[in-house]
Design a protein around this motif. Structure first.
Motif, short mmCIF file in Angstrom:
data_model
loop_
_atom_site.label_atom_id
_atom_site.label_comp_id
_atom_site.label_asym_id
_atom_site.label_seq_id
_atom_site.Cartn_x
_atom_site.Cartn_y
_atom_site.Cartn_z
N GLY A 16 51.43 32.06 42.95
CA GLY A 16 52.36 32.68 42.01
C GLY A 16 51.76 33.89 41.34
O GLY A 16 52.42 34.94 41.20
N ILE A 17 50.50 33.79 40.91
CA ILE A 17 49.81 34.91 40.26
C ILE A 17 49.65 36.07 41.24
O ILE A 17 49.90 37.23 40.90
N MET A 18 49.24 35.76 42.47
CA MET A 18 49.01 36.81 43.47
C MET A 18 50.31 37.50 43.86
O MET A 18 50.35 38.73 43.98
N ILE A 19 51.37 36.73 44.04
CA ILE A 19 52.67 37.32 44.38
C ILE A 19 53.16 38.21 43.25
O ILE A 19 53.67 39.33 43.47
N GLY A 20 53.01 37.75 42.01
CA GLY A 20 53.39 38.56 40.86
C GLY A 20 52.59 39.84 40.80
O GLY A 20 53.14 40.93 40.50
N ASP A 21 51.29 39.76 41.08
CA ASP A 21 50.43 40.94 41.06
C ASP A 21 50.85 41.95 42.13
O ASP A 21 50.92 43.16 41.88
N ILE A 22 51.14 41.46 43.33
CA ILE A 22 51.60 42.34 44.41
C ILE A 22 52.93 42.99 44.04
O ILE A 22 53.17 44.17 44.30
N TRP A 23 53.81 42.21 43.44
CA TRP A 23 55.13 42.69 43.03
C TRP A 23 55.00 43.85 42.03
O TRP A 23 55.75 44.83 42.09
N LEU A 24 54.05 43.74 41.11
CA LEU A 24 53.90 44.75 40.07
C LEU A 24 53.25 46.04 40.56
O LEU A 24 53.45 47.11 39.96
N ARG A 25 52.48 45.97 41.62
CA ARG A 25 51.74 47.15 42.08
C ARG A 25 52.62 48.07 42.93
O ARG A 25 53.44 47.62 43.71
N ARG A 26 52.36 49.37 42.76
CA ARG A 26 53.10 50.38 43.51
C ARG A 26 52.18 51.20 44.41
O ARG A 26 52.64 52.02 45.20
N ARG A 27 50.89 51.01 44.28
CA ARG A 27 49.92 51.81 45.03
C ARG A 27 48.98 50.90 45.81
O ARG A 27 48.89 49.70 45.55
N ASP A 28 48.25 51.51 46.75
CA ASP A 28 47.23 50.77 47.48
C ASP A 28 46.10 50.39 46.53
O ASP A 28 45.92 50.99 45.47
N TYR A 29 45.31 49.40 46.93
CA TYR A 29 44.20 48.96 46.10
C TYR A 29 43.09 50.02 46.09
O TYR A 29 42.90 50.77 47.05
N ASP A 30 42.35 50.05 44.99
CA ASP A 30 41.13 50.84 44.92
C ASP A 30 40.06 50.01 45.61
O ASP A 30 39.50 49.07 45.03
N GLU A 31 39.79 50.33 46.87
CA GLU A 31 38.97 49.46 47.70
C GLU A 31 37.53 49.34 47.20
O GLU A 31 36.92 48.27 47.27
N GLU A 32 36.97 50.43 46.68
CA GLU A 32 35.60 50.37 46.16
C GLU A 32 35.53 49.47 44.92
O GLU A 32 34.56 48.74 44.72
N ALA A 33 36.58 49.52 44.09
CA ALA A 33 36.58 48.73 42.85
C ALA A 33 36.66 47.23 43.12
O ALA A 33 36.29 46.42 42.27
N LEU A 34 37.12 46.85 44.31
CA LEU A 34 37.17 45.43 44.67
C LEU A 34 35.79 44.81 44.79
O LEU A 34 35.65 43.59 44.81
N PHE A 35 34.76 45.65 44.88
CA PHE A 35 33.38 45.17 45.05
C PHE A 35 32.48 45.58 43.88
O PHE A 35 31.26 45.42 43.97
N ASP A 36 33.07 46.07 42.79
CA ASP A 36 32.29 46.58 41.66
C ASP A 36 32.81 45.98 40.36
O ASP A 36 33.95 46.25 39.96
N VAL A 37 31.98 45.17 39.69
CA VAL A 37 32.42 44.53 38.44
C VAL A 37 32.68 45.56 37.35
O VAL A 37 33.33 45.27 36.34
N ARG A 38 32.16 46.80 37.53
CA ARG A 38 32.40 47.85 36.54
C ARG A 38 33.61 48.71 36.90
O ARG A 38 33.94 49.66 36.18
N GLY A 39 34.28 48.38 38.01
CA GLY A 39 35.45 49.15 38.44
C GLY A 39 36.69 48.80 37.65
O GLY A 39 36.66 48.02 36.69
N ARG A 40 37.81 49.33 38.10
CA ARG A 40 39.05 49.19 37.33
C ARG A 40 39.55 47.74 37.25
O ARG A 40 40.32 47.40 36.36
N TYR A 41 39.12 46.89 38.17
CA TYR A 41 39.58 45.50 38.14
C TYR A 41 38.71 44.60 37.26
O TYR A 41 39.08 43.46 36.99
N GLY A 42 37.57 45.11 36.85
CA GLY A 42 36.72 44.39 35.93
C GLY A 42 36.03 43.18 36.56
O GLY A 42 36.14 42.92 37.76
N SER A 43 35.32 42.44 35.71
CA SER A 43 34.61 41.27 36.19
C SER A 43 35.46 40.00 36.10
O SER A 43 35.51 39.22 37.04
N TRP A 44 36.14 39.80 34.98
CA TRP A 44 36.98 38.63 34.77
C TRP A 44 38.32 39.05 34.19
O TRP A 44 38.36 39.81 33.23
#
Length: 487
Positions: A377-405
């Motif tokens: 449910g959380i993942m589907i809601g997250d996909i629903w809200l997004r309009r752009r592709d993921y920031d692929e580098e940030a998916l591997f960086d705790v200091r990126g836009r997605y954060g650590s937690w």
């Protein structure tokens, strides 16, 4: 892995890509390619057995038809939505989940996902082993301990070898298996149709609303929701300009079309023969073989094992990727091999030492199904809200836009799981006594307690999905907007 070793491995046809981003040059798949792995993994005659599981809730044939069509289709539709993320981020499902949970926070649903995948694939290997023993007995070839040992080892070896080989080998393998298992499945239906007794089928009494909902939840968790945590693993090789709607369509039709047909036929077969229905509980596929002529048992066995292996290969491949996403630093083939060893050990334990099969399995499904539904449910809601592709580098960086937690997502998953577990019960208290703590909200909420009629509806799975989805749409809208606006 050294450059020389990697080159030699690739020469042998083994995929060396782990959880890293797929290079643009390798993203050559088209949406229709998704049909083959999902169809091949779900055309197993084991799907017929699910009809018996559903009827055991005490529902009628027509209620079973409704439950099967709606439950299977909707559950694979949800998989299709998750698969959109693979195209947007060209990474495995549990890596893409970091956008919703944080780079470190993703380990919470990651552990649940890994356990679910390992459990599912072990179950498929167990089913193949038991089916082999039953069919050997029908042929007069034994079927005792020796047969089970050989069957378990051969099945595990097939699963591990294909999983270690990786994506490209698996995609070719699935297209071949589709035709083999499809032909034998059609043959099975043609040769057993005479066992259908329409008068017995239509005489099945109707169940209550609660029983229908319980059967619906079982079907959803047994089919699409059982795969939802790996749905993007097979779409990460899609071209970036691929249509999201097409990805959803081919994922849904590939996953749902065979199970719908098989379960509907299973309703006719199990509804006609109470002995057959009861036997499926102990040995799902092997029992189905007992109504076949002797001469067709060998091709049936081969096709049944290949179909079960087909499904298990997808799971072990993806469980290896999930293991890597949790921070285990080993090559992808090694991760798949480790999970394959665990599968082998689990298969041997259940086949030779466990006293009951269906009980612990259904209890396992519902227990892990609750937090997995919350994550979905959380993942589907997250996909629903997004309009752009993921920031692929940030998916591997705790200091990126997605954060650590992402504590909102973590909190939603915990809340949905606590509420969900309180609204499901362990249907097999003796066989799986470790789950008897569930159902603690059925009394306080006026639903009749653990002995009431709502206890068997397993509302907790559906409610966990809804809490995750609605909570994300309401509470994380601003977070997603800020992430997408970040430089």
């Amino acid at each position: 892995m050294t450059t020389q070793t990697r080159a030699e491995t690739q020469r042998l046809g083994v995929e060396t890509t782990g959880i890293e981003i797929i290079e643009e040059s390798a993203r050559t798949a088209k949406p229709s390619d998704l049909f083959w792995p999902w169809f091949a993994a779900n055309i197993s005659v084991f799907g017929i057995s699910y009809a018996a599981f559903a009827l055991q809730f005490g529902i009628s044939f027509w209620q079973g038809v409704l439950v099967s069509v709606v439950g299977i289709t909707v559950s694979f539709l949800l998989c299709g939505i998750i698969a959109i993320a693979g195209k947007r981020g060209s990474a495995p499902t549990m890596v893409l989940s970091r956008a919703a949970f944080g780079v470190s926070g993703q380990k919470v649903p990651g552990v649940i996902s890994w356990l679910t995948s390992i459990g599912w694939e072990t179950f498929l290997a167990i089913t193949a082993t038991l089916a082999t023993a039953t069919i050997f007995r029908e042929l007069g070839w034994g079927g005792g301990t020796g047969t089970k040992i050989v069957a378990a080892l051969v099945t595990a070896a097939l699963i591990v070898v294909a999983s270690v080989a990786g994506y490209h080998v698996i995609m070719r393998l699935q297209s071949w298996l589709t035709w083999i298992t499809g032909v034998v499945t059609v043959l099975y239906i043609a040769m057993t149709f005479s066992h259908v007794k329409w008068s017995a089928v239509t005489a099945l009494p109707s169940g209550s609303t609660q029983q229908v909902i319980g059967a619906l939840v079982l079907v959803m968790t047994g089919f699409g929701l059982g795969w939802i945590n790996i749905a993007a693993d097979w779409s990460r090789y899609q071209r970036r300009d691929a249509s999201g709607a097409s990805i959803v369509w081919w994922n849904t039709i590939g996953g749902a079309i065979a199970p719908v047909i098989l379960v509907l036929y299973g309703l006719l077969l199990a509804g006609s023969d109470k002995k057959l229905m009861d036997g499926i509980s102990a040995d799902p596929v092997g029992t189905l073989a007992t109504i076949l002529p002797t001469w067709v048992l060998v091709p049936f066995l081969i096709a049944a094992i290949l179909a079960l292996v087909s499904g298990a290969v997808l799971g072990i491949y993806s469980s290896g990727l999930t293991l890597l996403s949790l921070g285990v630093r080993i090559p992808r083939p090694s991760a798949a091999f480790i999970d394959g060893v665990i599968l082998t050990i689990g298969t041997i334990w259940v086949v030779f030492f466990a006293q009951d099969f269906l009980g612990p399995f259904q209890s396992f499904l519902i227990t892990l199904g609750v937090p997995l539904a919350a994550w979905a449910g959380i993942m589907i809601g997250d996909i629903w809200l997004r309009r752009r592709d993921y920031d692929e580098e940030a998916l591997f960086d705790v200091r990126g836009r997605y954060g650590s937690w992402d504590w909102v997502s973590i909190g939603l998953m915990v809340l949905a799981s606590v509420v969900g577990w309180g609204l499901v019960i362990n249907l097999f208290a003796d066989a799986a006594s470790w789950n008897n703590w569930q159902g603690y909200l059925l009394g306080p909420l006026g639903l009749g307690g653990k002995d009431g009629s709502w206890a068997y509806a397993n509302l907790g799975v559906l409610l966990a999905l809804v809490i995750g989805l609605v909570g994300t749409l309401v509470l994380r809208r601003g977070t997603v907007r800020r992430q997408e606006e970040a430089a």
